[in-house]
Design a protein around this motif. Structure first.
Motif, PDB file in Angstrom:
ATOM      1  N   ARG A 137      -0.023   1.212  -5.443  1.00 40.97           N
ATOM      2  CA  ARG A 137      -0.347   1.800  -4.147  1.00 40.97           C
ATOM      3  C   ARG A 137      -1.847   1.744  -3.850  1.00 40.97           C
ATOM      4  NH1 ARG A 137       1.879   4.758  -0.177  1.00 40.97           N
ATOM      5  NH2 ARG A 137       3.439   3.136  -0.528  1.00 40.97           N
ATOM      6  N   GLY A 138      -2.658   2.022  -4.863  1.00 44.45           N
ATOM      7  CA  GLY A 138      -4.110   1.989  -4.664  1.00 44.45           C
ATOM      8  C   GLY A 138      -4.601   0.632  -4.216  1.00 44.45           C
ATOM      9  N   ARG A 139      -4.115  -0.418  -4.864  1.00 43.03           N
ATOM     10  CA  ARG A 139      -4.550  -1.774  -4.503  1.00 43.03           C
ATOM     11  C   ARG A 139      -4.030  -2.168  -3.126  1.00 43.03           C
ATOM     12  NH1 ARG A 139      -4.689  -6.305  -8.995  1.00 43.03           N
ATOM     13  NH2 ARG A 139      -6.303  -4.832  -9.605  1.00 43.03           N
ATOM     14  N   CYS A 140      -2.800  -1.791  -2.814  1.00 39.56           N
ATOM     15  CA  CYS A 140      -2.245  -2.103  -1.486  1.00 39.56           C
ATOM     16  C   CYS A 140      -3.080  -1.446  -0.388  1.00 39.56           C
ATOM     17  CB  CYS A 140      -0.797  -1.623  -1.392  1.00 39.56           C
ATOM     18  SG  CYS A 140       0.379  -2.634  -2.331  1.00 39.56           S
ATOM     19  N   ASN A 141      -3.479  -0.183  -0.607  1.00 38.80           N
ATOM     20  CA  ASN A 141      -4.312   0.519   0.373  1.00 38.80           C
ATOM     21  C   ASN A 141      -5.664  -0.164   0.550  1.00 38.80           C
ATOM     22  OD1 ASN A 141      -2.446   2.535   1.002  1.00 38.80           O
ATOM     23  ND2 ASN A 141      -3.115   3.860  -0.673  1.00 38.80           N
ATOM     24  N   LYS A 142      -6.254  -0.598  -0.564  1.00 33.43           N
ATOM     25  CA  LYS A 142      -7.550  -1.277  -0.497  1.00 33.43           C
ATOM     26  C   LYS A 142      -7.436  -2.618   0.232  1.00 33.43           C
ATOM     27  CE  LYS A 142      -9.365   0.814  -4.732  1.00 33.43           C
ATOM     28  NZ  LYS A 142      -9.692   0.581  -6.169  1.00 33.43           N
ATOM     29  N   MET A 143      -6.356  -3.347  -0.040  1.00 31.75           N
ATOM     30  CA  MET A 143      -6.151  -4.635   0.631  1.00 31.75           C
ATOM     31  C   MET A 143      -5.939  -4.440   2.128  1.00 31.75           C
ATOM     32  SD  MET A 143      -3.720  -6.364  -2.270  1.00 31.75           S
ATOM     33  CE  MET A 143      -3.494  -7.979  -1.600  1.00 31.75           C
ATOM     34  N   LEU A 145      -7.042  -1.880   3.925  1.00 35.71           N
ATOM     35  CA  LEU A 145      -8.339  -1.491   4.474  1.00 35.71           C
ATOM     36  C   LEU A 145      -9.228  -2.713   4.671  1.00 35.71           C
ATOM     37  CD1 LEU A 145     -10.334   0.735   5.308  1.00 35.71           C
ATOM     38  CD2 LEU A 145     -11.015   0.913   2.897  1.00 35.71           C
ATOM     39  N   GLY A 146      -9.158  -3.634   3.707  1.00 36.33           N
ATOM     40  CA  GLY A 146      -9.945  -4.871   3.806  1.00 36.33           C
ATOM     41  C   GLY A 146      -9.562  -5.710   5.013  1.00 36.33           C
TER      42      GLY A 146
END
Length: 312
Positions: A137-143, A145-146
């Motif tokens: 979930r953390g990486r999906c949110n960062k992607m 946001l990117g």
């Protein structure tokens, strides 16, 4: 010589056609298209939300792709539809700059989301054992946001290049919305350098993302040879929908933005594809060609219809 002043307060669109009968027909067609865009993408968003599918990265990104499609088409479609029946197709200078920003912001964000979705499919198919670790979930949110930050930076550069130009007439745009190339033609100064920067900005994003997508899907298709027949069928069902969307969206975008600062008579028809046709086809492609999305909809809505029929 003194600096030329910007004395243009509004722009006039030529629209899709100068033929009244053609415009009336287009009004009916594009009103229907825009309705399909809204209903289709809202249906996908409701399916993801009510089915609690956010934990699955594919649905997580598909939900935001649908949201971006609604926003993207809404920047141009309502104004175009109203203008089809209007005698005077005008837009204020500020409104034009806002429309220019919106088109590039949501358009670029969609490009980045499609790229992220391709990466998600690559990890799911080529690295299935590490999928939950890589796509947490953390990486999906960062992607995600990117993708929004990337779209904003791209768009703000485009607008910044245009707003510093003087417009002293004429103010007629041979298009149905404010886009960079048609607007640059109206500037009463040399726009060669600005045109090169605009093309480099848009072209790099379109070509770079397209190359990444082609490489990703090539690797995916090669790796599928190691899977079982059922695994290949399931993976191709998902990837096929992604590839179809990429071709429909990137084809017209590449034609429009990977060329020098010139305009063609075909530009308006090409623009219709990536501002209206693609947002309309996305929900159809993802529901008709994607078995997982189709099954999720059947489970969710079928269950709700059954519950209502039984008075529950």
């Amino acid at each position: 010589m003194g600096k030329k002043k910007n004395n243009v307060t509004e722009f006039i669109f030529w629209g899709l056609s100068q033929n009244l009968e053609v415009e009336e027909a287009c009004f009916v067609v594009f009103s229907f298209f825009y309705t399909v865009i809204l209903l289709g993408n809202v249906l996908i968003m409701l399916t993801v939300y009510m089915g609690h599918l956010f934990k699955v990265p594919m649905y997580f990104f598909l939900n935001y792709l649908s949201f971006v499609d609604i926003c993207y088409s809404s920047v141009t479609a309502p104004k175009m539809i109203v203008d089809l029946l209007a005698k005077s197709k005008t837009i204020s200078y500020v409104g034009c700059m806002l429309q220019l920003f919106g088109v590039h912001f949501f358009g670029c964000t969609e490009i980045f989301i499609l790229t992220v979705m391709a990466y998600d499919r690559y990890v799911a198919i080529c690295k299935p054992l590490h999928y939950t670790t890589i796509m947490d979930r953390g990486r999906c949110n960062k992607m995600l946001l990117g993708t929004w930050i990337g779209g904003f930076l791209h768009s703000i550069i485009q607008v910044a290049l245009v707003v510093q130009l003087p417009f002293c007439g004429p103010n007629e745009i041979d298009h149905y919305f404010c886009d960079v190339h048609p607007v640059l033609k109206l500037a009463c100064t040399d726009t060669y350098v600005v045109g090169v920067v605009v093309t480099a900005n848009s072209g790099t994003i379109a070509l770079g993302s397209f190359v990444i997508l082609v490489i990703s899907y090539t690797i995916i298709l090669i790796s599928l040879r190691k899977h079982s027949a059922e695994g290949r069928r399931k993976a191709l069902s998902t990837c096929g929908s992604h590839i179809a969307v990429v071709i429909i969206f990137f084809g017209p975008c590449t034609f429009m933005y990977m060329r020098p600062d010139t305009t063609f008579s075909e530009d308006k028809m090409v623009a219709v594809f990536y501002t209206i046709i693609t947002p309309m086809l996305n929900p159809l492609i993802y529901t008709l060609r994607n078995a997982e999305v189709k099954n999720a909809m059947k489970r969710l809505w079928g269950r709700r219809v059954f519950s209502k029929a039984n008075g529950k």
